[in-house]
Design an enzyme around this catalytic site. Sequence first.
Site, PDB file in Angstrom:
ATOM      1  N   SER A  12       0.820  -1.220   0.000  1.00 37.23           N
ATOM      2  CA  SER A  12       0.000   0.000   0.000  1.00 37.23           C
ATOM      3  C   SER A  12       0.850   1.265   0.000  1.00 37.23           C
ATOM      4  O   SER A  12       0.563   2.217   0.726  1.00 37.23           O
ATOM      5  CB  SER A  12      -0.967  -0.016   1.191  1.00 37.23           C
ATOM      6  N   GLY A  13       1.917   1.278  -0.817  1.00 38.38           N
ATOM      7  CA  GLY A  13       2.676   2.514  -1.042  1.00 38.38           C
ATOM      8  C   GLY A  13       2.135   3.200  -2.291  1.00 38.38           C
ATOM      9  O   GLY A  13       1.035   2.884  -2.769  1.00 38.38           O
ATOM     10  N   LYS A  34       1.282  -5.332   4.962  1.00 36.58           N
ATOM     11  CA  LYS A  34       1.692  -6.131   6.129  1.00 36.58           C
ATOM     12  C   LYS A  34       1.674  -5.382   7.456  1.00 36.58           C
ATOM     13  O   LYS A  34       1.772  -6.011   8.500  1.00 36.58           O
ATOM     14  CB  LYS A  34       3.029  -6.822   5.876  1.00 36.58           C
ATOM     15  N   GLN A  46      11.176  12.261   1.241  1.00 31.26           N
ATOM     16  CA  GLN A  46      11.327  13.660   1.641  1.00 31.26           C
ATOM     17  C   GLN A  46      11.449  14.576   0.433  1.00 31.26           C
ATOM     18  O   GLN A  46      10.662  15.487   0.206  1.00 31.26           O
ATOM     19  CB  GLN A  46      12.561  13.814   2.528  1.00 31.26           C
ATOM     20  N   GLY A  47      12.514  14.339  -0.373  1.00 32.26           N
ATOM     21  CA  GLY A  47      12.911  15.290  -1.422  1.00 32.26           C
ATOM     22  C   GLY A  47      11.804  15.627  -2.394  1.00 32.26           C
ATOM     23  O   GLY A  47      11.481  16.795  -2.614  1.00 32.26           O
ATOM     24  N   GLY A  48      11.180  14.603  -3.005  1.00 31.36           N
ATOM     25  CA  GLY A  48      10.076  14.859  -3.915  1.00 31.36           C
ATOM     26  C   GLY A  48      10.097  13.986  -5.152  1.00 31.36           C
ATOM     27  O   GLY A  48      10.697  12.919  -5.165  1.00 31.36           O
ATOM     28  N   GLU A 116      18.610  18.081  -6.752  1.00 33.05           N
ATOM     29  CA  GLU A 116      19.307  16.977  -6.056  1.00 33.05           C
ATOM     30  C   GLU A 116      20.480  16.513  -6.890  1.00 33.05           C
ATOM     31  O   GLU A 116      20.649  16.940  -8.038  1.00 33.05           O
ATOM     32  CB  GLU A 116      18.325  15.828  -5.795  1.00 33.05           C
ATOM     33  N   HIS A 242      22.304   5.992   0.507  1.00 36.94           N
ATOM     34  CA  HIS A 242      22.090   7.445   0.568  1.00 36.94           C
ATOM     35  C   HIS A 242      23.244   8.026   1.376  1.00 36.94           C
ATOM     36  O   HIS A 242      23.579   7.518   2.446  1.00 36.94           O
ATOM     37  CB  HIS A 242      20.744   7.755   1.231  1.00 36.94           C
ATOM     38  N   ARG A 288      24.795  10.167  -6.477  1.00 40.28           N
ATOM     39  CA  ARG A 288      24.808   9.605  -5.123  1.00 40.28           C
ATOM     40  C   ARG A 288      25.905   8.580  -4.865  1.00 40.28           C
ATOM     41  O   ARG A 288      26.474   8.508  -3.785  1.00 40.28           O
ATOM     42  CB  ARG A 288      23.478   8.927  -4.888  1.00 40.28           C
ATOM     43  N   HIS A 349      19.606   2.531   1.010  1.00 43.36           N
ATOM     44  CA  HIS A 349      18.447   3.402   0.800  1.00 43.36           C
ATOM     45  C   HIS A 349      17.483   2.874  -0.251  1.00 43.36           C
ATOM     46  O   HIS A 349      16.273   2.915  -0.068  1.00 43.36           O
ATOM     47  CB  HIS A 349      18.983   4.776   0.372  1.00 43.36           C
ATOM     48  N   ARG A 384      20.332   4.936  -9.486  1.00 41.00           N
ATOM     49  CA  ARG A 384      19.104   5.728  -9.695  1.00 41.00           C
ATOM     50  C   ARG A 384      19.370   7.219  -9.524  1.00 41.00           C
ATOM     51  O   ARG A 384      20.021   7.641  -8.564  1.00 41.00           O
ATOM     52  CB  ARG A 384      18.050   5.287  -8.681  1.00 41.00           C
ATOM     53  N   LEU A 390       9.758   7.747  -7.052  1.00 42.55           N
ATOM     54  CA  LEU A 390       8.318   8.006  -6.920  1.00 42.55           C
ATOM     55  C   LEU A 390       7.744   8.174  -8.324  1.00 42.55           C
ATOM     56  O   LEU A 390       6.643   7.715  -8.631  1.00 42.55           O
ATOM     57  CB  LEU A 390       8.081   9.265  -6.077  1.00 42.55           C
TER      58      LEU A 390
HETATM   59  P1  FAD Z   1       6.494   1.260  -0.622  1.00 39.84           P
HETATM   60  O1  FAD Z   1       6.061   2.660  -0.531  1.00 39.84           O
HETATM   61  O2  FAD Z   1       7.651   0.869   0.205  1.00 39.84           O
HETATM   62  O3  FAD Z   1       5.266   0.343  -0.231  1.00 39.84           O
HETATM   63  C1  FAD Z   1       5.436  -1.046  -0.094  1.00 39.84           C
HETATM   64  C2  FAD Z   1       4.209  -1.610   0.568  1.00 39.84           C
HETATM   65  O4  FAD Z   1       4.239  -3.022   0.510  1.00 39.84           O
HETATM   66  C3  FAD Z   1       4.079  -1.271   2.032  1.00 39.84           C
HETATM   67  O5  FAD Z   1       2.725  -0.967   2.272  1.00 39.84           O
HETATM   68  C4  FAD Z   1       4.454  -2.570   2.742  1.00 39.84           C
HETATM   69  O6  FAD Z   1       3.892  -2.725   4.011  1.00 39.84           O
HETATM   70  C5  FAD Z   1       3.899  -3.565   1.775  1.00 39.84           C
HETATM   71  N1  FAD Z   1       4.477  -4.912   1.833  1.00 39.84           N
HETATM   72  C6  FAD Z   1       5.773  -5.274   1.734  1.00 39.84           C
HETATM   73  N2  FAD Z   1       5.877  -6.614   1.791  1.00 39.84           N
HETATM   74  C7  FAD Z   1       4.623  -7.100   1.925  1.00 39.84           C
HETATM   75  C8  FAD Z   1       4.076  -8.391   2.043  1.00 39.84           C
HETATM   76  N3  FAD Z   1       4.842  -9.485   2.059  1.00 39.84           N
HETATM   77  N4  FAD Z   1       2.746  -8.516   2.183  1.00 39.84           N
HETATM   78  C9  FAD Z   1       1.941  -7.435   2.196  1.00 39.84           C
HETATM   79  N5  FAD Z   1       2.400  -6.172   2.097  1.00 39.84           N
HETATM   80  C10 FAD Z   1       3.725  -6.018   1.955  1.00 39.84           C
HETATM   81  N6  FAD Z   1      12.091   8.493  -3.741  1.00 39.84           N
HETATM   82  C11 FAD Z   1      11.851   9.602  -4.478  1.00 39.84           C
HETATM   83  O7  FAD Z   1      11.592   9.511  -5.692  1.00 39.84           O
HETATM   84  N7  FAD Z   1      11.909  10.832  -3.883  1.00 39.84           N
HETATM   85  C12 FAD Z   1      12.188  11.009  -2.575  1.00 39.84           C
HETATM   86  O8  FAD Z   1      12.195  12.122  -2.081  1.00 39.84           O
HETATM   87  C13 FAD Z   1      12.458   9.842  -1.793  1.00 39.84           C
HETATM   88  N8  FAD Z   1      12.782   9.964  -0.481  1.00 39.84           N
HETATM   89  C14 FAD Z   1      12.925   8.818   0.271  1.00 39.84           C
HETATM   90  C15 FAD Z   1      13.166   8.928   1.643  1.00 39.84           C
HETATM   91  C16 FAD Z   1      13.248   7.796   2.431  1.00 39.84           C
HETATM   92  C17 FAD Z   1      13.510   7.916   3.906  1.00 39.84           C
HETATM   93  C18 FAD Z   1      13.092   6.511   1.839  1.00 39.84           C
HETATM   94  C19 FAD Z   1      13.152   5.276   2.681  1.00 39.84           C
HETATM   95  C20 FAD Z   1      12.893   6.404   0.475  1.00 39.84           C
HETATM   96  C21 FAD Z   1      12.802   7.539  -0.315  1.00 39.84           C
HETATM   97  N9  FAD Z   1      12.581   7.451  -1.691  1.00 39.84           N
HETATM   98  C22 FAD Z   1      12.373   8.591  -2.424  1.00 39.84           C
HETATM   99  C23 FAD Z   1      12.332   6.156  -2.322  1.00 39.84           C
HETATM  100  C24 FAD Z   1      10.796   5.993  -2.475  1.00 39.84           C
HETATM  101  O9  FAD Z   1      10.174   6.476  -1.312  1.00 39.84           O
HETATM  102  C25 FAD Z   1      10.416   4.554  -2.687  1.00 39.84           C
HETATM  103  O10 FAD Z   1      11.193   3.978  -3.690  1.00 39.84           O
HETATM  104  C26 FAD Z   1       8.936   4.458  -3.084  1.00 39.84           C
HETATM  105  O11 FAD Z   1       8.146   5.132  -2.139  1.00 39.84           O
HETATM  106  C27 FAD Z   1       8.533   3.014  -3.208  1.00 39.84           C
HETATM  107  O12 FAD Z   1       7.147   2.961  -3.382  1.00 39.84           O
HETATM  108  P2  FAD Z   1       6.458   1.542  -3.502  1.00 39.84           P
HETATM  109  O13 FAD Z   1       5.000   1.796  -3.623  1.00 39.84           O
HETATM  110  O14 FAD Z   1       7.131   0.748  -4.529  1.00 39.84           O
HETATM  111  O15 FAD Z   1       6.786   0.819  -2.110  1.00 39.84           O
HETATM  112  C1  SIN Z   2      16.101  12.581  -0.476  1.00 39.15           C
HETATM  113  O1  SIN Z   2      15.229  13.390  -0.171  1.00 39.15           O
HETATM  114  O2  SIN Z   2      17.306  12.777  -0.308  1.00 39.15           O
HETATM  115  C2  SIN Z   2      15.696  11.268  -1.056  1.00 39.15           C
HETATM  116  C3  SIN Z   2      15.476  11.403  -2.490  1.00 39.15           C
HETATM  117  C4  SIN Z   2      15.481  10.061  -3.168  1.00 39.15           C
HETATM  118  O3  SIN Z   2      15.839   9.045  -2.595  1.00 39.15           O
HETATM  119  O4  SIN Z   2      15.132  10.037  -4.348  1.00 39.15           O
END
Ligand code: FAD
Ligand code: SIN
Length: 539
Positions: A12-13, A34, A46-48, A116, A242, A288, A349, A384, A390
């Site tokens: 649910s991301g 989960k 954070q960043g965007g 960035e 990171h 990075r 990261h 990356r 995102l």
């Molecule tokens: P997620 O958002 O991680 O969602 C995964 C989901 O899957 C969660 O709900 C989790 O609970 C669920 N899940 C996992 N395993 C299971 C399972 N077995 N069963 C059921 N559910 C499960 N990227 C950017 O582009 N810009 C940024 O500014 C940026 N800043 C970041 C800052 C931080 C601190 C971090 C950690 C990452 C950042 N990133 C950034 C990276 C970016 O946030 C992620 O790559 C992106 O949000 C991933 O999205 P997603 O939907 O693929 O996964």
């Molecule tokens: C950050 O805000 O530094 C994270 C950005 C990213 O991971 O893309």
Amino acid sequence: MEHRTDFLVIGSGIAGLSFALKASRYGKVTVVTKKGRIESNTNYAQGGIAAVLSKDDAFINHQEDTLRVGDGLCHPEIVEMVVKDGPVRIKELAEWGVNFSLSKEGEGKNYDLGREGGHSKRRVAHVLDFTGREIENILVDKIEKNPQINIFENHTAVDLLMKSKAVGHNAKEQNGCLGAYVLDVEKGVISTFTAKITVLATGGAGKVYLYTSNPDIATGDGIAMAYRAGAAVANLEFVQFHPTCLYHPKAKSFLISETMRGEGGILRKIDGSTFMEKYHAMRELAPRDIVARAIDSEMKRTGDEHVLLDVTHKKPFFIKERFPQIFQKCLSFGIDITKQPIPVVPAAHYICGGVLTDKDGQTSIERLYACGECACTGLHGANRLASNSLLEALVIAHRVFLKSIQDLQKNEFSFPPVEPWDTMGATDSDETVVISQNWDEIRMFMWNYVGIVRSNKRLARAKRRIEMIQKEIAEYYRNFIVTNDLVELRNIATVAEIIINSACLRKESRGLHYNIDYPEKDENKKGDTVLTRKMIHSC
Ligand code: FAD
Ligand code: SIN
């Protein structure tokens, strides 16, 4: 118990929820996640989001920056597609209610664009320094109001449910995905969730490493499940560290956004001297991999436990207004960042590799899609570009939506009877210490042997250890009742093993993979590292 749905979304991301919202117009959607619905890497971004949103920028600039940072491994056609789709997807987010920060300069409503590492232009749309939280809240709110979407919190997908589990399955038939076996974490029961279309959106795998910016959910479950099911995975040697996570004994995985360096933040050693000028012309805004390796190398040379990120030369008002979350968080640890430099260290990261997909998120398994951080589309290559994840999650989730509704309309699908989860006479474990011991051991040797700087010897050591631990986990898994901790341990072990095997196969240094025994890039090795479970890997 069997739960039937049209679309099963695991995670649910941003990837899972944005897909679910769109798919709900064509059928019933079930989201399993989960932990709580908000808990995800997305929530901490954070960043965007990077996209071409200003008159001073052009698609070609964003494409070239992505390709350069990706160090020869990005797939140019995917880069072009994702970059060109970016502005539309961001507009859609804004229409859904995401309140992107606006510029105070110029006329009209223009986005305030951050900068960035590796970007030649300002192009990061953001909501101050809590972009992910804003996006996640808006998406969750929309999901909750949608009667076509059913969300199961505290439900962990354990394994994919493959056609081979259909009762009376003909072994010669092509293998496809029918859903997943899902653990209700609170009740300790595993049920079958069958679906016409299954979408992996399980996010990253930072927890494979001792130090990470990722929250606890990031155990690489989607990658491990797909691999076990026979799907191809790719480029898992490229783990992004990171450069700047807060160094403080009580600050578990708190990121200091790269946009701080984009606004003029300076990296210093503890003695106050700068060092990035020695490593790259773009200094603090170099890609990075270069900044993280530079910090690692300076820390190893000086023996210091961290370096410093200094923004004290910026106006306090600006810092507090632009970075409210980081300011408050650091203050809660006694660091006033308007007056003191921030102690920082690199941490795992982002996982650039993942389940191999085509441009529409289709994996090598029929009816199984993957999008977001768990997938490898070819956008990121060997490294990356910041804030492209995102973006990729949004763009590919949209394409999965378009492709999967075609599948749904094209193919007749009947739910075959399937075998329920087989507990194989397992009993309650009386030795849960085995789980915590193996968990700590894996994360420690991955950090030490398969981290920012690698060598053949370290990789071989890591391989010996993971093979031993894998045997132990397999035995434990057979004998004891499956819990969430055991599922996660099994998954970090699998992902660790794939990372090690991928790193062993890449006999060069490129992007995020740096091996001191092959310090140069080898243009003959310019290709993806693709693995499947059936391959034999030696180191
Ligand atoms: P997620 O958002 O991680 O969602 C995964 C989901 O899957 C969660 O709900 C989790 O609970 C669920 N899940 C996992 N395993 C299971 C399972 N077995 N069963 C059921 N559910 C499960 N990227 C950017 O582009 N810009 C940024 O500014 C940026 N800043 C970041 C800052 C931080 C601190 C971090 C950690 C990452 C950042 N990133 C950034 C990276 C970016 O946030 C992620 O790559 C992106 O949000 C991933 O999205 P997603 O939907 O693929 O996964
Ligand atoms: C950050 O805000 O530094 C994270 C950005 C990213 O991971 O893309």
